[in-house]
Design a protein around this motif. Structure first.
Motif, PDB file in Angstrom:
ATOM      1  N   GLY A  30       0.780  -1.164   0.089  1.00 48.41           N
ATOM      2  CA  GLY A  30      -0.136  -0.052   0.018  1.00 48.41           C
ATOM      3  C   GLY A  30       0.850   1.264   0.034  1.00 48.41           C
ATOM      4  O   GLY A  30       2.094   1.257   0.091  1.00 48.41           O
ATOM      5  N   PHE A  31       0.230   2.595  -0.240  1.00 50.13           N
ATOM      6  CA  PHE A  31       1.012   3.672  -0.344  1.00 50.13           C
ATOM      7  C   PHE A  31       1.729   4.094   1.046  1.00 50.13           C
ATOM      8  O   PHE A  31       1.277   3.670   2.111  1.00 50.13           O
ATOM      9  N   MET A  32       2.685   5.041   0.763  1.00 52.40           N
ATOM     10  CA  MET A  32       3.338   5.425   1.907  1.00 52.40           C
ATOM     11  C   MET A  32       2.303   5.974   3.129  1.00 52.40           C
ATOM     12  O   MET A  32       1.095   6.743   2.656  1.00 52.40           O
TER      13      MET A  32
ATOM     14  N   LYS B 166       1.257   0.376   7.181  1.00 54.15           N
ATOM     15  CA  LYS B 166       1.743  -1.289   6.850  1.00 54.15           C
ATOM     16  C   LYS B 166       2.645  -1.720   7.989  1.00 54.15           C
ATOM     17  O   LYS B 166       2.417  -2.615   8.640  1.00 54.15           O
TER      18      LYS B 166
ATOM     19  N   ASP C 209      12.124  -2.202   3.894  1.00 54.55           N
ATOM     20  CA  ASP C 209      12.903  -0.864   4.186  1.00 54.55           C
ATOM     21  C   ASP C 209      14.097  -1.223   5.317  1.00 54.55           C
ATOM     22  O   ASP C 209      15.196  -0.635   5.011  1.00 54.55           O
TER      23      ASP C 209
ATOM     24  N   PHE D 263      18.006   1.905  -5.524  1.00 56.62           N
ATOM     25  CA  PHE D 263      16.999   1.430  -4.387  1.00 56.62           C
ATOM     26  C   PHE D 263      16.167   0.348  -4.671  1.00 56.62           C
ATOM     27  O   PHE D 263      16.148  -0.857  -4.013  1.00 56.62           O
ATOM     28  N   ARG D 264      15.651   0.335  -5.751  1.00 52.02           N
ATOM     29  CA  ARG D 264      14.859  -0.762  -6.274  1.00 52.02           C
ATOM     30  C   ARG D 264      15.408  -1.874  -6.480  1.00 52.02           C
ATOM     31  O   ARG D 264      14.710  -3.084  -6.333  1.00 52.02           O
TER      32      ARG D 264
ATOM     33  N   ARG E  19      11.005   9.811   3.747  1.00 55.59           N
ATOM     34  CA  ARG E  19      10.673   9.294   2.444  1.00 55.59           C
ATOM     35  C   ARG E  19      10.863  10.256   1.332  1.00 55.59           C
ATOM     36  O   ARG E  19      10.022  11.333   1.165  1.00 55.59           O
ATOM     37  N   PRO E  20      11.785   9.877   0.571  1.00 56.24           N
ATOM     38  CA  PRO E  20      12.245  10.877  -0.684  1.00 56.24           C
ATOM     39  C   PRO E  20      11.305  11.018  -1.633  1.00 56.24           C
ATOM     40  O   PRO E  20      11.250  12.094  -2.190  1.00 56.24           O
ATOM     41  N   LEU E  21      10.491  10.185  -1.899  1.00 59.47           N
ATOM     42  CA  LEU E  21       9.261  10.496  -2.819  1.00 59.47           C
ATOM     43  C   LEU E  21       8.217  11.560  -2.229  1.00 59.47           C
ATOM     44  O   LEU E  21       7.472  11.795  -3.032  1.00 59.47           O
TER      45      LEU E  21
ATOM     46  N   ARG F 183      -0.599   4.510  -8.772  1.00 62.80           N
ATOM     47  CA  ARG F 183      -0.251   3.324  -8.133  1.00 62.80           C
ATOM     48  C   ARG F 183      -1.370   2.163  -8.169  1.00 62.80           C
ATOM     49  O   ARG F 183      -1.128   1.109  -7.780  1.00 62.80           O
TER      50      ARG F 183
HETATM   51  C1  S3P Z   1       8.530   4.082  -1.258  1.00 64.23           C
HETATM   52  C2  S3P Z   1       7.985   4.076  -0.083  1.00 64.23           C
HETATM   53  C3  S3P Z   1       8.731   3.816   1.173  1.00 64.23           C
HETATM   54  C4  S3P Z   1      10.430   3.332   0.820  1.00 64.23           C
HETATM   55  C5  S3P Z   1      10.725   4.363  -0.109  1.00 64.23           C
HETATM   56  C6  S3P Z   1       9.872   4.302  -1.578  1.00 64.23           C
HETATM   57  C7  S3P Z   1       7.529   4.206  -2.424  1.00 64.23           C
HETATM   58  O1  S3P Z   1       8.231   2.828   2.206  1.00 64.23           O
HETATM   59  O2  S3P Z   1      10.253   1.957   0.502  1.00 64.23           O
HETATM   60  O3  S3P Z   1      10.852   5.701   0.224  1.00 64.23           O
HETATM   61  O4  S3P Z   1       7.878   4.329  -3.401  1.00 64.23           O
HETATM   62  O5  S3P Z   1       6.358   4.180  -2.136  1.00 64.23           O
HETATM   63  P1  S3P Z   1       6.956   3.148   3.108  1.00 64.23           P
HETATM   64  O6  S3P Z   1       5.788   2.664   2.035  1.00 64.23           O
HETATM   65  O7  S3P Z   1       7.129   2.206   4.267  1.00 64.23           O
HETATM   66  O8  S3P Z   1       6.928   4.508   3.346  1.00 64.23           O
END
Ligand code: S3P
Length: 171
Positions: free
Chosen positions: A9-11, A15, A34, A57-58, A118-120, A137
């Motif tokens: 699920g989304f940030m 979770k 993470d 990262f991916r 959270r960089p994004l 998403r």
């Molecule tokens: C991301 C979510 C983050 C972490 C990263 C990228 C994303 O995790 O993996 O910053 O692309 O949605 P959380 O969903 O736990 O914040």
């Protein structure tokens, strides 16, 4: 529990907290993608993004997910972008049950306010921008999930209990 239980699920969907509560309810170990990535890299998530880019990262994320998938009986709290790679979705579906925690943009913003990890979401995103990200998403989360649970207005205990009753309706 057969296989793993994956929370996607989304940030800000909650979770990690739901995984922790569920771990206690089911006496199961919790695996945070993470946290494992950061531990293994010896860097924080923002540092990995800054040094290796999102692609780096991916790559790390897929590697860690492969490892989690090779175990059984884990509750795996996945980074929000785990569904971006088809390979990750295949790995999760082959090795367990996938639960999508849905969340509104307003809840994302209030739950992630003030956290800079959270960089994004960096740079104070507007509600419209977050809505747009969620909209992009959502089809990916939807295609991956076995079960969907809305989290707005619910505490993590309630979310964990809903997942537990889906897994063990008789208890
Ligand atoms: C991301 C979510 C983050 C972490 C990263 C990228 C994303 O995790 O993996 O910053 O692309 O949605 P959380 O969903 O736990 O914040």
């Amino acid at each position: 529990m057969k296989g793993n239980l994956y929370l996607i699920g989304f940030m800000g969907a909650g979770k990690s907290t739901a995984a922790e509560r569920l771990g206690r309810l089911l006496c199961a170990a919790v695996f945070e993608t993470d946290a494992e990535i950061a531990r293994e890299a010896g860097m924080s998530i923002p540092e990995i993004f800054a040094r290796e880019g999102e692609e780096g990262f991916r790559n790390r994320e897929t590697e860690i997910l492969r490892r989690a998938a090779s175990y059984g009986g884990l509750i795996v709290s996945c980074g929000g972008g785990i569904v971006l790679r088809e390979e990750n979705v295949r790995l999760m579906k082959e090795s367990g049950t996938v639960v999508w925690l849905t969340v509104s943009a307003a809840a994302v913003l209030s739950r992630t306010e003030g956290s800079g990890d959270r960089p994004l979401l960096a740079g104070k995103k507007s509600r419209e921008e977050v809505e747009e990200m969620i909209k992009k998403r959502s089809p990916l989360y939807e295609a991956a999930r076995d079960l969907e649970i809305a989290t707005d207005g619910k505490d993590p205990e309630t979310v964990a209990e809903e997942i537990r009753s889906y897994l063990h309706p008789e208890r």
